[in-house]
Design an enzyme around this catalytic site. Structure first.
Site, short mmCIF file in Angstrom:
data_model
loop_
_atom_site.label_atom_id
_atom_site.label_comp_id
_atom_site.label_asym_id
_atom_site.label_seq_id
_atom_site.Cartn_x
_atom_site.Cartn_y
_atom_site.Cartn_z
N LYS A 67 23.41 33.59 41.57
CA LYS A 67 24.69 33.62 42.30
C LYS A 67 24.51 34.57 43.46
O LYS A 67 24.01 35.68 43.29
CB LYS A 67 25.82 34.11 41.40
CG LYS A 67 27.14 34.27 42.18
CD LYS A 67 28.34 34.44 41.28
CE LYS A 67 28.70 35.87 41.04
NZ LYS A 67 30.07 36.02 40.48
N ARG A 110 34.78 32.92 34.42
CA ARG A 110 33.75 33.46 33.52
C ARG A 110 34.09 34.90 33.13
O ARG A 110 33.77 35.36 32.04
CB ARG A 110 32.35 33.31 34.08
CG ARG A 110 31.98 34.05 35.37
CD ARG A 110 31.74 35.51 35.16
NE ARG A 110 30.73 36.07 36.01
CZ ARG A 110 30.70 37.33 36.41
NH1 ARG A 110 31.69 38.16 36.08
NH2 ARG A 110 29.72 37.77 37.15
N GLN A 138 42.42 38.85 39.51
CA GLN A 138 41.80 38.49 38.23
C GLN A 138 42.78 38.52 37.05
O GLN A 138 42.53 37.90 36.02
CB GLN A 138 40.65 39.46 37.90
CG GLN A 138 39.55 39.56 38.93
CD GLN A 138 38.63 38.36 38.90
OE1 GLN A 138 38.52 37.66 37.89
NE2 GLN A 138 37.98 38.10 40.01
N SER A 199 40.58 48.10 40.13
CA SER A 199 39.41 48.63 40.84
C SER A 199 39.50 50.15 40.90
O SER A 199 39.23 50.75 41.93
CB SER A 199 39.32 48.00 42.23
OG SER A 199 40.59 47.95 42.82
N MET A 219 37.39 45.41 31.88
CA MET A 219 36.78 44.38 32.73
C MET A 219 36.66 44.76 34.19
O MET A 219 35.98 44.09 34.96
CB MET A 219 37.60 43.09 32.63
CG MET A 219 37.81 42.57 31.22
SD MET A 219 36.28 42.32 30.31
CE MET A 219 35.48 41.08 31.29
N THR A 221 35.51 47.67 35.68
CA THR A 221 34.42 48.55 36.12
C THR A 221 33.10 47.79 36.15
O THR A 221 32.52 47.51 35.11
CB THR A 221 34.33 49.79 35.20
OG1 THR A 221 35.57 50.49 35.32
CG2 THR A 221 33.20 50.70 35.59
N LYS A 226 33.10 53.47 39.45
CA LYS A 226 34.41 52.97 39.00
C LYS A 226 34.68 53.43 37.56
O LYS A 226 33.74 53.65 36.78
CB LYS A 226 34.44 51.44 39.03
CG LYS A 226 34.66 50.85 40.43
CD LYS A 226 34.90 49.36 40.30
CE LYS A 226 35.01 48.68 41.65
NZ LYS A 226 35.03 47.22 41.52
N GLY A 292 32.91 44.83 29.78
CA GLY A 292 32.50 43.59 30.46
C GLY A 292 32.06 43.89 31.88
O GLY A 292 32.87 44.05 32.78
P1 NAD Z 1 42.43 42.84 43.35
O1 NAD Z 1 42.06 43.56 44.62
O2 NAD Z 1 43.11 41.53 43.43
O3 NAD Z 1 43.36 43.82 42.47
C1 NAD Z 1 43.00 45.19 42.32
C2 NAD Z 1 43.71 45.79 41.12
O4 NAD Z 1 43.32 47.16 41.03
C3 NAD Z 1 45.23 45.82 41.26
O5 NAD Z 1 45.78 45.89 39.97
C4 NAD Z 1 45.46 47.12 42.03
O6 NAD Z 1 46.78 47.63 41.84
C5 NAD Z 1 44.43 48.01 41.38
N1 NAD Z 1 43.92 49.05 42.27
C6 NAD Z 1 43.60 48.96 43.58
N2 NAD Z 1 43.14 50.14 44.03
C7 NAD Z 1 43.16 50.98 42.97
C8 NAD Z 1 42.81 52.35 42.80
N3 NAD Z 1 42.31 53.08 43.79
N4 NAD Z 1 42.97 52.90 41.57
C9 NAD Z 1 43.45 52.17 40.54
N5 NAD Z 1 43.78 50.86 40.64
C10 NAD Z 1 43.64 50.29 41.85
O7 NAD Z 1 41.10 42.78 42.50
P2 NAD Z 1 40.68 41.72 41.38
O8 NAD Z 1 39.98 40.59 42.02
O9 NAD Z 1 41.83 41.46 40.47
O10 NAD Z 1 39.55 42.56 40.60
C11 NAD Z 1 39.90 43.68 39.81
C12 NAD Z 1 38.64 44.41 39.41
O11 NAD Z 1 37.82 43.58 38.59
C13 NAD Z 1 37.76 44.85 40.58
O12 NAD Z 1 37.30 46.16 40.33
C14 NAD Z 1 36.60 43.86 40.54
O13 NAD Z 1 35.41 44.40 41.09
C15 NAD Z 1 36.48 43.67 39.04
N6 NAD Z 1 35.77 42.46 38.62
C16 NAD Z 1 34.96 42.56 37.53
C17 NAD Z 1 34.27 41.46 37.09
C18 NAD Z 1 33.41 41.56 35.85
O14 NAD Z 1 32.66 40.64 35.56
N7 NAD Z 1 33.50 42.62 35.10
C19 NAD Z 1 34.39 40.24 37.77
C20 NAD Z 1 35.24 40.15 38.86
C21 NAD Z 1 35.94 41.28 39.28
#
Ligand code: NAD
Length: 321
Positions: A67, A110, A138, A199, A219, A221, A226, A292
């Site tokens: 990917k 996924r 997400q 995030s 999920m 971090t 993070k 995760g």
């Molecule tokens: P998004 O930008 O749509 O939403 C961000 C979320 O984090 C919101 O709830 C927001 O209020 C909160 N947020 C933003 N800044 C913040 C801060 N400084 N402190 C605390 N919370 C904060 O993002 P998303 O697409 O929903 O992704 C959320 C997280 O999941 C991201 O960290 C992304 O990297 C991670 N992610 C992980 C996987 C995995 O496989 N583990 C896969 C995809 C995304």
């Protein structure tokens, strides 16, 4: 070579498909039949973008590929998603390209499937309250996938930006579940399963927040620095992950490992529970935590299902390179 568009993926891949694919690849990783290659992730010094590759080989399912993509913070202003990814699959017997598959929808599916697998195998069977920490893109995928795993009666949620909570309320309503926005204290005191998907770079949930017997699916971090959960809470839990080396380097376990509160040997691949090599939850009061981190093999597994299904249904574009 097949080309499968984002729209075709959205039309074809169900939550059940995603669950089965991720469950299968976690099991293959735990038995040594599938492995991820080292991840490349670079700040390219252009458009503030982070770009990289996640790749691997799943011998059990005959899936090889990568990917590629990353994060372009300026995309939203252009009407595009900030996270962009594309999956490329290769024939493991010949190295010939097999498919190019849109990876954005599949990434959300996924990721949600991974926490759903953890809930299926680790949450208490009598879990009734689902707690959501996070209300971004997400979060809706996470809630829908989790809801299929237990007979939840209610969703409660908290988000650092409360104006985003309506997204959780709407998703809960779609699932026929009542929703309540709560304090972190109430969330920890009432939830039987908690999904964290923010995030955040500082702990949100602490050891004092959660009740005995809770299952935490952490999920959000997926990068160094993070953090969503205090290191003491991680140390107090029985730990599971997709991939142990990622958990201690870029996952939720990184902070507890750095502080010397946990050792790698304490973290079990979730696939070992799927395979029956580890019993999973050992008591109703145990705190279980799934870290995760997100591995390339999850993406390849879903892309492979999308490619076969699109080919069988005549929905793939065929190219000869
Ligand atoms: P998004 O930008 O749509 O939403 C961000 C979320 O984090 C919101 O709830 C927001 O209020 C909160 N947020 C933003 N800044 C913040 C801060 N400084 N402190 C605390 N919370 C904060 O993002 P998303 O697409 O929903 O992704 C959320 C997280 O999941 C991201 O960290 C992304 O990297 C991670 N992610 C992980 C996987 C995995 O496989 N583990 C896969 C995809 C995304």
């Amino acid at each position: 070579m097949l080309v499968v568009t984002e729209e075709t993926c959205r039309n074809l891949i169900t939550r059940e498909d995603a669950f089965t694919a991720v469950e299968g690849v976690f099991a293959a990783m735990a038995s040594g039949e599938a492995y991820n290659f080292p991840v490349i992730r670079e700040a390219i010094g252009h458009a503030d973008a982070l770009y990289g590759f996640k790749s691997g080989f799943d011998r059990a399912h005959g899936v090889l590929g990568l990917k590629s993509g990353g994060y372009w913070p300026g995309n939203e202003k252009r009407g595009l998603t900030n996270h962009q990814s594309t999956v490329f699959l290769f024939d493991p017997d010949t190295g010939r390209p097999q498919a190019m598959v849109g990876g954005n929808y599949l990434t959300a599916m996924r990721t949600a499937a991974a926490s759903a697998v953890s809930i299926r195998y680790l949450a208490r069977p009598d879990a009734r309250v689902l707690g959501m920490v996070g209300a971004g893109f997400q979060s809706t995928f996470q809630m829908r996938a989790a809801a299929a795993q237990r007979e939840f009666e209610k969703v409660i949620g908290w988000n650092p930006h409360p104006e985003m909570l309506s997204r959780l309320e709407e998703t809960a309503a779609e699932l026929g579940l009542p929703f309540e926005a709560v304090t972190l204290e109430r969330l920890g005191a009432e939830a039987d399963v908690v999904i964290t998907i923010t995030s955040s770079f500082a702990p949100i949930l602490t050891r004092d927040h959660v009740r005995p017997g809770v299952h935490l699916a952490c999920m959000g971090t997926d990068t160094k620095g993070k953090q969503e959960v205090a290191a003491e809470l991680v140390a107090a839990a029985t730990l599971f992950t997709d991939e142990v080396t990622q958990a201690v380097s870029i996952g939720e376990c990184q902070h507890a490992a750095e502080a010397g509160l946990i050792e790698e040997a304490r973290i079990t691949p979730l696939g070992a529970v799927v395979n029956g090599a580890h019993p999973g939850r050992s008591s109703p009061d145990e705190i279980t935590l799934f870290d995760g981190t997100g591995v390339g093999l999850q993406d390849l597994a879903l892309a492979s299902v999308a490619a076969s299904s699109a080919r069988d249904k005549g929905l793939a574009i065929e190219l000869h390179l």
